[in-house]
Write a protein that holds these residues in place. Structure first.
Motif, PDB file in Angstrom:
ATOM      1  N   ASP A  13      -9.732   1.914  -3.051  1.00 59.80           N
ATOM      2  CA  ASP A  13      -9.025   3.006  -2.796  1.00 59.80           C
ATOM      3  C   ASP A  13      -7.732   2.756  -2.007  1.00 59.80           C
TER       4      ASP A  13
ATOM      5  N   LEU B 232       0.776  -1.266  -0.056  1.00 59.23           N
ATOM      6  CA  LEU B 232       0.018   0.046  -0.082  1.00 59.23           C
ATOM      7  C   LEU B 232       0.767   1.134  -0.088  1.00 59.23           C
TER       8      LEU B 232
ATOM      9  N   THR C  33      -4.659   8.742   3.279  1.00 55.39           N
ATOM     10  CA  THR C  33      -5.661   8.406   2.779  1.00 55.39           C
ATOM     11  C   THR C  33      -6.879   9.291   2.965  1.00 55.39           C
TER      12      THR C  33
ATOM     13  N   GLY D 108      -5.935  -0.803  -3.264  1.00 54.35           N
ATOM     14  CA  GLY D 108      -5.177  -0.416  -4.555  1.00 54.35           C
ATOM     15  C   GLY D 108      -5.601  -1.300  -5.658  1.00 54.35           C
TER      16      GLY D 108
END
Length: 191
Positions: free
Chosen positions: A124, A42, A77, A127
């Motif tokens: 999101d 990530l 994020t 990924g």
């Protein structure tokens, strides 16, 4: 590792536990493995445990680095910390149960989200889509078994959640570029 107070308590408890150096190193190595499994893909970063620590301050510095990397990811994020934690918990669950039937609707419900929102958040944050991640987790599990056991491809396919060995072999080749037999041969040849 996300909350400052809990992190400080963990660090203090660890210091007060007075673990032997080998046990402490084993614990930190496990932390490194879990972090890399959860965050490496990530974030594009990996944790590396030093070969040794000279004193407790170096251990604390390493733990602080882990904490900062974790929080940097969480704050970058666009989703809340709770949503991010729930998605990462689902990701961890998939990693440990990828040979089982994984129902995205049930996992969305367990994360406290609607299916649509869960799907968007999963994509999101991780990924890739939920279904693609499940396939990748199953292929990783199968690759581990192919390289470290003498189990048949059929048995490995079944353990990875695929009853149809031919379908599994086609999917495996699509993901890795090699058939399961070719992958096993490559591992044994040391290539």
């Amino acid at each position: 590792m996300h909350e400052n107070g809990l992190f400080d308590q963990f660090r203090l408890d660890l210091k007060n536990s007075r673990l032997t150096v080998p046990r402490l190193y084993h614990l930190l190595f496990a932390l490194e493995n879990v972090w890399n499994a959860s965050y490496s893909e990530l974030t594009g970063q990996t944790l590396t445990l030093p070969a040794s620590f000279l004193n407790w301050r170096e251990v604390e510095d390493w733990l602080t680095d882990v904490y900062q990397k974790t929080n940097l990811f969480s704050s970058s994020t666009r989703y809340s910390r709770e949503v991010t934690q729930n998605i990462l918990a689902v990701k961890t669950y998939i990693d440990g149960h990828c040979g089982e039937r994984l129902d995205s609707t049930e996992l969305a419900r367990s994360a406290g989200m609607s299916y649509g929102y869960f799907s968007r958040c999963f994509h999101d944050i991780v990924g890739i889509s939920f279904s693609d991640y499940c396939i990748q987790a199953r292929v990783r599990q199968a690759s581990e078994a192919l390289s470290n056991t003498t189990k048949s491809v059929q048995q490995i396919a079944a353990e990875a959640g695929y009853e149809d060995e031919k379908y599994f072999s086609r999917l495996y080749k699509k993901v890795t570029g090699l058939s399961p037999s070719e992958y096993r041969r490559k591992c044994r040849d040391g290539a």
